[in-house]
Scaffold this motif. Sequence first.
Motif, PDB file in Angstrom:
ATOM      1  N   UNK A  16       0.676  -0.889  -0.341  1.00  0.00           N
ATOM      2  CA  UNK A  16       0.532   0.188   0.291  1.00  0.00           C
ATOM      3  C   UNK A  16       1.419   1.104  -0.371  1.00  0.00           C
ATOM      4  N   UNK A  17       2.362   1.155   0.979  1.00  0.00           N
ATOM      5  CA  UNK A  17       3.420   2.638   0.658  1.00  0.00           C
ATOM      6  C   UNK A  17       2.233   3.196   1.335  1.00  0.00           C
ATOM      7  N   UNK A  18       1.512   2.887   2.196  1.00  0.00           N
ATOM      8  CA  UNK A  18       0.779   3.730   4.023  1.00  0.00           C
ATOM      9  C   UNK A  18       0.436   3.019   4.448  1.00  0.00           C
ATOM     10  N   UNK A  19       0.582   3.207   5.851  1.00  0.00           N
ATOM     11  CA  UNK A  19       0.837   3.266   7.307  1.00  0.00           C
ATOM     12  C   UNK A  19      -1.016   2.960   7.598  1.00  0.00           C
ATOM     13  N   UNK A  20      -1.485   3.809   7.464  1.00  0.00           N
ATOM     14  CA  UNK A  20      -3.178   4.270   7.616  1.00  0.00           C
ATOM     15  C   UNK A  20      -4.471   3.257   6.251  1.00  0.00           C
ATOM     16  N   UNK A  21      -3.305   3.016   4.842  1.00  0.00           N
ATOM     17  CA  UNK A  21      -4.128   2.275   4.092  1.00  0.00           C
ATOM     18  C   UNK A  21      -4.288   1.035   4.366  1.00  0.00           C
ATOM     19  N   UNK A  22      -3.152   0.492   4.517  1.00  0.00           N
ATOM     20  CA  UNK A  22      -2.518  -0.847   4.785  1.00  0.00           C
ATOM     21  C   UNK A  22      -3.519  -1.432   6.347  1.00  0.00           C
ATOM     22  N   UNK A  23      -3.616  -0.150   7.064  1.00  0.00           N
ATOM     23  CA  UNK A  23      -4.420  -0.648   8.405  1.00  0.00           C
ATOM     24  C   UNK A  23      -5.879  -0.870   8.256  1.00  0.00           C
ATOM     25  N   UNK A  24      -6.304   0.036   7.715  1.00  0.00           N
ATOM     26  CA  UNK A  24      -7.884  -0.186   6.715  1.00  0.00           C
ATOM     27  C   UNK A  24      -7.862  -1.651   6.087  1.00  0.00           C
ATOM     28  N   UNK A  25      -6.677  -1.986   5.145  1.00  0.00           N
ATOM     29  CA  UNK A  25      -7.251  -3.529   4.232  1.00  0.00           C
ATOM     30  C   UNK A  25      -6.710  -4.335   5.838  1.00  0.00           C
ATOM     31  N   UNK A  26      -6.012  -4.327   7.071  1.00  0.00           N
ATOM     32  CA  UNK A  26      -5.871  -4.992   7.764  1.00  0.00           C
ATOM     33  C   UNK A  26      -6.931  -5.626   8.453  1.00  0.00           C
ATOM     34  N   UNK A  27      -8.042  -4.017   9.108  1.00  0.00           N
ATOM     35  CA  UNK A  27      -8.061  -4.406   9.710  1.00  0.00           C
ATOM     36  C   UNK A  27      -8.333  -4.256  10.543  1.00  0.00           C
ATOM     37  N   UNK A  28      -7.232  -3.436  11.075  1.00  0.00           N
ATOM     38  CA  UNK A  28      -6.996  -2.968  11.947  1.00  0.00           C
ATOM     39  C   UNK A  28      -6.116  -1.752  12.669  1.00  0.00           C
ATOM     40  N   UNK A  29      -6.031  -1.259  13.757  1.00  0.00           N
ATOM     41  CA  UNK A  29      -6.186   0.386  13.830  1.00  0.00           C
ATOM     42  C   UNK A  29      -4.980   0.885  13.340  1.00  0.00           C
ATOM     43  N   UNK A  30      -4.412   1.887  12.545  1.00  0.00           N
ATOM     44  CA  UNK A  30      -3.393   2.951  12.800  1.00  0.00           C
ATOM     45  C   UNK A  30      -1.936   2.279  13.743  1.00  0.00           C
ATOM     46  N   UNK A  31      -2.617   3.012  14.692  1.00  0.00           N
ATOM     47  CA  UNK A  31      -1.501   3.399  16.449  1.00  0.00           C
ATOM     48  C   UNK A  31      -0.861   1.994  16.265  1.00  0.00           C
ATOM     49  N   UNK A  32      -1.815   0.642  16.127  1.00  0.00           N
ATOM     50  CA  UNK A  32      -1.797  -0.578  16.608  1.00  0.00           C
ATOM     51  C   UNK A  32      -0.276  -1.137  15.924  1.00  0.00           C
ATOM     52  N   UNK A  47      16.183  -0.247  10.034  1.00  0.00           N
ATOM     53  CA  UNK A  47      15.653   0.749   9.760  1.00  0.00           C
ATOM     54  C   UNK A  47      14.441   0.423   8.728  1.00  0.00           C
ATOM     55  N   UNK A  48      13.381   0.009   8.069  1.00  0.00           N
ATOM     56  CA  UNK A  48      12.767  -0.607   7.526  1.00  0.00           C
ATOM     57  C   UNK A  48      12.240   0.089   6.222  1.00  0.00           C
ATOM     58  N   UNK A  49      11.846   1.855   7.121  1.00  0.00           N
ATOM     59  CA  UNK A  49      10.638   2.399   6.342  1.00  0.00           C
ATOM     60  C   UNK A  49      11.037   4.105   6.824  1.00  0.00           C
ATOM     61  N   UNK A  50      11.242   4.465   5.577  1.00  0.00           N
ATOM     62  CA  UNK A  50      11.327   5.862   5.511  1.00  0.00           C
ATOM     63  C   UNK A  50      10.078   6.618   5.631  1.00  0.00           C
ATOM     64  N   UNK A  51       9.940   7.280   6.653  1.00  0.00           N
ATOM     65  CA  UNK A  51       8.275   7.481   6.060  1.00  0.00           C
ATOM     66  C   UNK A  51       8.087   9.408   5.862  1.00  0.00           C
ATOM     67  N   UNK A  52       7.352   9.173   4.970  1.00  0.00           N
ATOM     68  CA  UNK A  52       7.035  10.564   3.973  1.00  0.00           C
ATOM     69  C   UNK A  52       5.821  11.148   4.393  1.00  0.00           C
ATOM     70  N   UNK A  53       5.586  12.136   3.829  1.00  0.00           N
ATOM     71  CA  UNK A  53       4.509  12.995   4.132  1.00  0.00           C
ATOM     72  C   UNK A  53       2.834  11.863   3.948  1.00  0.00           C
ATOM     73  N   UNK A  54       2.724  11.330   2.569  1.00  0.00           N
ATOM     74  CA  UNK A  54       1.620  10.518   1.944  1.00  0.00           C
ATOM     75  C   UNK A  54       2.026   9.363   1.724  1.00  0.00           C
TER      76      UNK A  54
END
Length: 294
Positions: A16-32, A47-54
């Motif tokens: 998904x290249x996006x944690x929020x979108x991945x959380x929605x797909x996985x049906x778990x919360x973004x903080x979790x 370090x596995x990711x470089x977290x950008x704005x989008x």
Amino acid sequence: MMELRVLRYFLAVVQEKNITKAAEKLLISQPALSKQLSDLENELGAKLFIRGHRQITLTSEGEYLSSKASEIIDLADKTTANILTDQVIGGDLTIGAGESVSMKRIIDVMGNINQDYPDVKVHLVSGDANEMESKLNNGTLDFAVFMGERDLSDFNYLQIPEIDQWGVVMRQDSLLALNQVVTPKDLLGLPLLISSQAMTSNRFDNWWGNLGPQMNITGTFTLAFNAELLVESSHSYMMTFKHLLNENNNEELVFRPLEPELTEPITVVWKKNTVLSKVDQLFIKRLQASLQLD
């Protein structure tokens, strides 16, 4: 120790290249999900990711884990499927190979199994011999198809009667297309495309002999279809196997065999000292039967 669940989370974020979108797909919360990823990075000490704005971008360590995690998940899913279907013919049949005329026989066997046993799922994986051997050894492939001479001491194998014949694909309007065969001298000065595997293994060194240093190798390829497009557009000459010429290009391109003739044996291999699933055993039995019919 890494859990399969966490690896699935990681791969969802990669896709998904996006944690929020991945959380929605996985049906778990973004903080979790963020915490799971942070814990994974702490566990690995990288370090596995470089977290950008989008969107997020993988680091080199993240890229490595992504490739390995995919193999681990595929192996786990395949093992589970085969165990669950142990009482019947079902599960996954996964075969890796390059492009070759021999695949017609193998695909026919796979297709017949799939027709007789609808619970069997067949998977074809493309790649060169080194890549296929690696996947065979790590268990993500059941069988691999090798073209050419190769050390088979670590494998069980069946030799296929078909052979791959080397030649040159070129445009119909090239002067070389007037020849019935292609010799090393014919290729001097021409822009040549060669498969990456043949280039790495120096496959043509003996064939063109002392003319080798004069050959104009302008590029390499892994898939013949894509290379054909380059032949058509750039007037290049592609050294490849017979029967791989795309039918849609028959009016534009032609194949001419090498002289002296150069061929490759074709072998289906699988790991020694491993317990074969019922569908794997069925594939071997039916492939052997097809050989006996010849």
